[in-house]
Design a protein around this motif. Structure first.
Motif, PDB file in Angstrom:
ATOM      1  N   TRP A  78      68.903  61.768  92.915  1.00 27.49           N
ATOM      2  CA  TRP A  78      69.467  60.783  93.845  1.00 27.49           C
ATOM      3  C   TRP A  78      70.899  61.138  94.186  1.00 27.49           C
ATOM      4  N   HIS A  79      71.247  61.075  95.481  1.00 24.71           N
ATOM      5  CA  HIS A  79      72.596  61.421  95.939  1.00 24.71           C
ATOM      6  C   HIS A  79      73.274  60.267  96.664  1.00 24.71           C
TER       7      HIS A  79
ATOM      8  N   GLY B  15      51.820  61.570  78.037  1.00 24.93           N
ATOM      9  CA  GLY B  15      50.689  61.374  78.924  1.00 24.93           C
ATOM     10  C   GLY B  15      50.878  60.333  80.008  1.00 24.93           C
ATOM     11  N   PHE B  16      52.051  59.739  80.108  1.00 24.22           N
ATOM     12  CA  PHE B  16      52.276  58.733  81.136  1.00 24.22           C
ATOM     13  C   PHE B  16      52.406  59.386  82.508  1.00 24.22           C
ATOM     14  N   ARG B  17      51.772  58.789  83.500  1.00 21.42           N
ATOM     15  CA  ARG B  17      51.818  59.281  84.879  1.00 21.42           C
ATOM     16  C   ARG B  17      53.033  58.654  85.556  1.00 21.42           C
ATOM     17  N   VAL B  18      54.157  59.337  85.448  1.00 25.33           N
ATOM     18  CA  VAL B  18      55.422  58.789  85.930  1.00 25.33           C
ATOM     19  C   VAL B  18      56.167  59.818  86.770  1.00 25.33           C
ATOM     20  N   ASP B  19      57.024  59.309  87.635  1.00 25.59           N
ATOM     21  CA  ASP B  19      58.036  60.109  88.310  1.00 25.59           C
ATOM     22  C   ASP B  19      59.387  59.731  87.725  1.00 25.59           C
ATOM     23  N   ILE B  20      60.223  60.729  87.531  1.00 26.67           N
ATOM     24  CA  ILE B  20      61.551  60.490  86.964  1.00 26.67           C
ATOM     25  C   ILE B  20      62.602  60.734  88.032  1.00 26.67           C
ATOM     26  N   LEU B  21      63.476  59.752  88.202  1.00 26.96           N
ATOM     27  CA  LEU B  21      64.589  59.857  89.140  1.00 26.96           C
ATOM     28  C   LEU B  21      65.886  59.714  88.372  1.00 26.96           C
ATOM     29  N   ASP B  22      66.864  60.569  88.686  1.00 29.06           N
ATOM     30  CA  ASP B  22      68.169  60.483  88.035  1.00 29.06           C
ATOM     31  C   ASP B  22      69.231  61.023  88.990  1.00 29.06           C
ATOM     32  N   HIS B  23      70.479  60.944  88.543  1.00 28.29           N
ATOM     33  CA  HIS B  23      71.578  61.402  89.403  1.00 28.29           C
ATOM     34  C   HIS B  23      71.806  62.907  89.303  1.00 28.29           C
ATOM     35  N   ALA B  24      71.070  63.579  88.406  1.00 29.96           N
ATOM     36  CA  ALA B  24      71.208  65.030  88.226  1.00 29.96           C
ATOM     37  C   ALA B  24      69.881  65.580  87.736  1.00 29.96           C
TER      38      ALA B  24
END
Length: 242
Positions: A41-42, A6-15
Motif C-alpha cells: 500500500w502506498h 493453510g488459510f486462504r488470505v491476501d496480505i497487505l502491508d506498507h512494505a
C-alpha cells in the motif's frame, strides 16, 4: 491467520516482506515468520491497491487502525472490500495501558476533520505529541502492559527527539509512523456509533470491544449491532478512565 497454516488470505502491508523482515530484525520477534506480502500500500484507496471490491469474507487489522492518517477512509475502504455479510476484526491498543497513556482520547471531530482534509500522513503536531508524550513502564521499559502491571512510567523520548521528529515532519520528505488515534473500548464504541449516526459508515459492532492487557478486540459487520445512547457512552468513558 498465516498462509503457512493453510488459510486462504491476501496480505497487505506498507512494505514488502524483505523490507518488513529488515525492519523487525531487532524487535524481539521471529522475523522469518513474516510471510510474502501480496499487496504493498502506498496511500491510495485500498480497493485500488487490491484491484477489486466486495471479495472478502473477513478482514483482520491488528494494531493498524491507530496508525491510519484517515481513520474514516480506512473503515470505508474495508467496508468496500467486504462481502455483504463480511466482518472486520480489529485489534486496537488500549491507550490507558500502552505508551499513549498520557495522550488524550481521540474525538469523533478529529477523525472527521482528517477525513475531510484527505490526510495521507500524520501532521507535524501529531508527530510531536507522539514523541513528546510517549511513556514506557517499569524497569524493563515495556511499551504495552497489563492494567495491573507494577512499575513507574518513564519517557520514551527526550525533548530533543520530539523536536527533531517535529521538524522532520514539517519537511515532508519521509513518512513518520506514529499513533494518530487513541482509544479505550468505550471511546471506540462511541466513535463507531457516531459515524453510523452521521451516515458515514454502515459497519456496526457485533462483538466486543473486549480484551486484556494493552489491547482490545472488536468485530464489525454491515448493518449490524445495537447503538448505545450517547450520554450512556460518555458516562462509560468517564467511568473507565481516560
Amino acid at each position: 491467520m498465516p498462509k503457512a497454516a493453510g488459510f486462504r488470505v491476501d496480505i497487505l502491508d506498507h512494505a514488502d516482506a524483505a523490507a518488513l523482515r529488515a525492519k523487525y530484525r531487532d524487535a524481539g520477534i521471529d522475523a522469518s515468520r513474516i510471510e510474502a506480502v501480496d499487496f504493498v500500500w502506498h496511500g491510495e484507496p485500498l480497493s485500488e491497491t487490491i484491484g477489486r471490491r466486495g471479495g472478502y469474507d473477513w478482514i483482520i487489522a491488528s494494531h493498524v487502525i491507530e496508525h491510519t492518517p484517515d481513520l474514516v477512509g480506512f473503515l470505508l475502504e474495508c467496508q468496500t472490500l467486504l462481502t455483504p455479510t463480511g466482518r472486520l476484526i480489529l485489534v486496537v491498543p488500549d491507550k490507558r495501558h500502552c505508551f499513549d497513556h498520557h495522550r488524550s482520547l481521540t474525538s469523533t471531530g478529529e477523525v472527521l476533520d482528517a477525513h475531510q482534509l484527505g490526510c495521507t500522513r500524520p501532521s507535524p503536531g501529531r508527530v510531536f505529541d507522539h514523541y513528546a508524550n510517549a511513556v514506557k513502564k517499569g524497569r524493563a521499559g515495556v511499551l504495552s502492559w497489563h492494567r495491573h502491571a507494577p512499575g513507574a512510567l518513564h519517557p520514551v523520548h527526550d525533548m530533543a527527539g520530539a523536536r527533531g521528529a517535529w521538524q522532520a515532519a514539517q519537511r515532508g520528505n519521509d513518512y513518520i509512523d506514529v499513533h494518530n488515534w487513541r482509544f479505550t473500548p468505550a471511546s471506540f464504541r462511541l466513535l463507531i456509533d457516531d459515524l453510523r449516526e452521521l451516515d458515514l459508515l454502515e459497519l456496526g459492532i457485533i462483538d466486543g470491544p473486549t480484551g486484556a492487557g494493552g489491547e482490545f478486540c472488536v468485530c464489525l459487520q454491515r448493518g449490524a449491532g445495537a447503538r448505545i445512547e450517547r450520554m450512556a457512552s460518555l458516562t462509560a468513558i468517564e467511568r473507565s478512565g481516560r
